[in-house]
Scaffold this motif. Structure first.
Motif, PDB file in Angstrom:
ATOM      1  N   PRO A  52       0.834  -1.206   0.000  1.00 34.75           N
ATOM      2  CA  PRO A  52       0.000   0.000   0.000  1.00 34.75           C
ATOM      3  C   PRO A  52       0.867   1.255   0.000  1.00 34.75           C
ATOM      4  CG  PRO A  52       0.041  -1.019   2.174  1.00 34.75           C
ATOM      5  CD  PRO A  52       0.727  -1.967   1.243  1.00 34.75           C
ATOM      6  N   ILE A  53       0.342   2.322  -0.589  1.00 31.53           N
ATOM      7  CA  ILE A  53       1.085   3.581  -0.640  1.00 31.53           C
ATOM      8  C   ILE A  53       0.891   4.308   0.684  1.00 31.53           C
ATOM      9  CG2 ILE A  53       1.336   5.780  -1.850  1.00 31.53           C
ATOM     10  CD1 ILE A  53       0.233   4.423  -4.334  1.00 31.53           C
ATOM     11  N   GLU A  54       1.888   4.221   1.532  1.00 30.57           N
ATOM     12  CA  GLU A  54       1.846   4.887   2.822  1.00 30.57           C
ATOM     13  C   GLU A  54       3.167   5.615   3.026  1.00 30.57           C
ATOM     14  OE1 GLU A  54       1.100   2.018   5.805  1.00 30.57           O
ATOM     15  OE2 GLU A  54      -0.940   1.569   5.141  1.00 30.57           O
ATOM     16  N   PRO A  55       3.137   6.911   3.226  1.00 29.07           N
ATOM     17  CA  PRO A  55       4.396   7.621   3.444  1.00 29.07           C
ATOM     18  C   PRO A  55       5.042   7.176   4.744  1.00 29.07           C
ATOM     19  CG  PRO A  55       2.506   9.049   3.862  1.00 29.07           C
ATOM     20  CD  PRO A  55       1.972   7.780   3.279  1.00 29.07           C
ATOM     21  N   PRO A  56       6.318   6.845   4.733  1.00 26.97           N
ATOM     22  CA  PRO A  56       6.976   6.391   5.963  1.00 26.97           C
ATOM     23  C   PRO A  56       7.085   7.527   6.975  1.00 26.97           C
ATOM     24  CG  PRO A  56       8.577   6.725   4.214  1.00 26.97           C
ATOM     25  CD  PRO A  56       7.226   6.893   3.587  1.00 26.97           C
ATOM     26  N   ASP A  57       7.006   7.169   8.262  1.00 31.60           N
ATOM     27  CA  ASP A  57       7.137   8.168   9.323  1.00 31.60           C
ATOM     28  C   ASP A  57       8.551   8.752   9.342  1.00 31.60           C
ATOM     29  OD1 ASP A  57       4.530   7.683  10.010  1.00 31.60           O
ATOM     30  OD2 ASP A  57       5.044   6.148  11.476  1.00 31.60           O
ATOM     31  N   THR A  58       9.526   7.888   9.102  1.00 27.18           N
ATOM     32  CA  THR A  58      10.918   8.324   9.073  1.00 27.18           C
ATOM     33  C   THR A  58      11.585   7.718   7.846  1.00 27.18           C
ATOM     34  OG1 THR A  58      11.568   6.433  10.438  1.00 27.18           O
ATOM     35  CG2 THR A  58      11.071   8.502  11.591  1.00 27.18           C
ATOM     36  N   ASP A  59      12.697   8.293   7.456  1.00 28.22           N
ATOM     37  CA  ASP A  59      13.453   7.758   6.341  1.00 28.22           C
ATOM     38  C   ASP A  59      14.053   6.414   6.730  1.00 28.22           C
ATOM     39  OD1 ASP A  59      12.886   9.958   4.811  1.00 28.22           O
ATOM     40  OD2 ASP A  59      14.713  11.039   5.384  1.00 28.22           O
ATOM     41  N   VAL A  60      13.771   5.394   5.927  1.00 26.15           N
ATOM     42  CA  VAL A  60      14.270   4.048   6.214  1.00 26.15           C
ATOM     43  C   VAL A  60      15.623   3.870   5.538  1.00 26.15           C
ATOM     44  CG1 VAL A  60      13.823   1.585   5.999  1.00 26.15           C
ATOM     45  CG2 VAL A  60      11.919   3.164   6.385  1.00 26.15           C
ATOM     46  N   VAL A  61      16.612   3.515   6.338  1.00 25.59           N
ATOM     47  CA  VAL A  61      17.948   3.286   5.808  1.00 25.59           C
ATOM     48  C   VAL A  61      18.153   1.782   5.683  1.00 25.59           C
ATOM     49  CG1 VAL A  61      20.420   3.612   6.181  1.00 25.59           C
ATOM     50  CG2 VAL A  61      18.807   5.397   6.874  1.00 25.59           C
ATOM     51  N   ILE A  62      18.410   1.326   4.458  1.00 26.05           N
ATOM     52  CA  ILE A  62      18.623  -0.098   4.210  1.00 26.05           C
ATOM     53  C   ILE A  62      20.109  -0.340   3.983  1.00 26.05           C
ATOM     54  CG2 ILE A  62      18.058  -2.047   2.716  1.00 26.05           C
ATOM     55  CD1 ILE A  62      15.463  -0.617   1.996  1.00 26.05           C
ATOM     56  N   LYS A  63      20.665  -1.216   4.780  1.00 27.33           N
ATOM     57  CA  LYS A  63      22.079  -1.539   4.625  1.00 27.33           C
ATOM     58  C   LYS A  63      22.282  -2.345   3.347  1.00 27.33           C
ATOM     59  CE  LYS A  63      22.868  -1.788   9.637  1.00 27.33           C
ATOM     60  NZ  LYS A  63      23.266  -2.679  10.755  1.00 27.33           N
ATOM     61  N   GLN A  64      23.374  -2.077   2.671  1.00 26.55           N
ATOM     62  CA  GLN A  64      23.666  -2.766   1.417  1.00 26.55           C
ATOM     63  C   GLN A  64      23.777  -4.270   1.614  1.00 26.55           C
ATOM     64  OE1 GLN A  64      23.628  -1.387  -1.618  1.00 26.55           O
ATOM     65  NE2 GLN A  64      23.905  -3.431  -2.474  1.00 26.55           N
ATOM     66  N   LYS A  65      24.275  -4.691   2.771  1.00 30.18           N
ATOM     67  CA  LYS A  65      24.438  -6.131   3.013  1.00 30.18           C
ATOM     68  C   LYS A  65      23.099  -6.856   3.146  1.00 30.18           C
ATOM     69  CE  LYS A  65      24.879  -6.021   8.090  1.00 30.18           C
ATOM     70  NZ  LYS A  65      25.717  -6.489   9.207  1.00 30.18           N
ATOM     71  N   ASN A  66      22.017  -6.099   3.350  1.00 33.93           N
ATOM     72  CA  ASN A  66      20.683  -6.701   3.443  1.00 33.93           C
ATOM     73  C   ASN A  66      19.978  -6.770   2.097  1.00 33.93           C
ATOM     74  OD1 ASN A  66      20.537  -7.304   6.236  1.00 33.93           O
ATOM     75  ND2 ASN A  66      20.159  -5.151   6.697  1.00 33.93           N
ATOM     76  N   ILE A  67      20.696  -6.435   1.020  1.00 38.08           N
ATOM     77  CA  ILE A  67      20.120  -6.491  -0.330  1.00 38.08           C
ATOM     78  C   ILE A  67      20.884  -7.517  -1.158  1.00 38.08           C
ATOM     79  CG2 ILE A  67      19.565  -5.198  -2.414  1.00 38.08           C
ATOM     80  CD1 ILE A  67      19.554  -2.652  -0.746  1.00 38.08           C
ATOM     81  N   PHE A  68      20.169  -8.486  -1.677  1.00 37.54           N
ATOM     82  CA  PHE A  68      20.730  -9.520  -2.558  1.00 37.54           C
ATOM     83  C   PHE A  68      20.337  -9.147  -3.979  1.00 37.54           C
ATOM     84  CE2 PHE A  68      20.487 -13.735  -4.655  1.00 37.54           C
ATOM     85  CZ  PHE A  68      21.764 -14.218  -4.368  1.00 37.54           C
ATOM     86  N   THR A  69      21.285  -8.621  -4.744  1.00 38.58           N
ATOM     87  CA  THR A  69      20.973  -8.134  -6.087  1.00 38.58           C
ATOM     88  C   THR A  69      21.156  -9.238  -7.123  1.00 38.58           C
ATOM     89  OG1 THR A  69      23.253  -7.326  -6.328  1.00 38.58           O
ATOM     90  CG2 THR A  69      21.612  -5.757  -5.544  1.00 38.58           C
TER      91      THR A  69
END
Length: 202
Positions: A44-61
């Motif tokens: 769903p389109i919901e604006p986040p309360d705060t900016d979410v920082v995603i660590k690169q190590k948590n992304i499997f490209t």
């Protein structure tokens, strides 16, 4: 000389009725093929309360080029090895907060299944069959891990439980019982599979 009789007239008054009945018959008995498509639900389109920082190590490209070659976490990989690599990433448990993870707990890989994201990007000229095969392997990685936990907790396969829960012919009492179980397994390994914008090779 006797007068010759003309050809007998055919009563065509009921032809319209016959044609109408045949039309109804074919409409009722004909089956129309429908494309199943890919089972994806957009968040769903919901604006986040705060900016979410995603660590690169948590992304499997995962990148697919126009020749069908696969690049997973910046390394060439055969499609047959993709599911295992994705499972190792999702099941890593690098921050130690996952008590059901059975991975290597590598600090340089994903922290937790709830934080792990698989990002898929393909070339505009990628063959559709290759794209679908990669999709199936990535979804299969989630399903295999969910099946493992469903067996551990409920002695049942997750895929079977989910299909029974989603089947409208399943009695409501059974669906109510399955709802919490299916949701619990989904929360253990949430399917965070994102697709980046396609690119064009030069």
């Amino acid at each position: 000389m006797p007068r010759r009789k003309g050809a007998p007239e055919v009563n065509a008054g009921s032809m319209a009725d016959i044609a109408f009945l045949l039309l109804i018959f074919f409409l009722v008995t004909t089956t129309i093929e429908t494309d199943a498509g890919l089972d994806r639900m957009l968040p769903p389109i919901e604006p986040p309360d705060t900016d979410v920082v995603i660590k690169q190590k948590n992304i499997f490209t995962v990148n697919i080029n126009k020749n069908g070659q696969l690049l997973a976490d910046e390394a060439l990989m055969d499609i047959k090895d993709l599911r295992k690599a994705a499972m190792e990433f999702l099941d890593n448990g690098g921050d130690g907060s996952c008590d059901f993870c059975k991975g290597k707990r590598d600090a340089s890989s994903s922290d937790n299944p709830s934080k792990a994201i698989i990002s898929l990007k393909n070339d505009r000229e990628t063959k559709y069959a290759t794209y679908i095969t990669v999709q199936n392997e990535l979804v299969g990685a989630y399903n295999d891990l969910r099946n493992r936990e469903a067996q551990r907790l409920y002695n049942r396969d997750f895929v079977q439980m989910e299909s029974e829960y989603l089947n409208p012919e399943t009695p409501s009492s059974v669906r109510d019982e399955l709802k919490d179980k299916v949701k619990r397994i989904q929360e253990l390994f949430p399917q965070k599979l994102s697709e980046a914008e396609t690119s064009t090779s030069n």
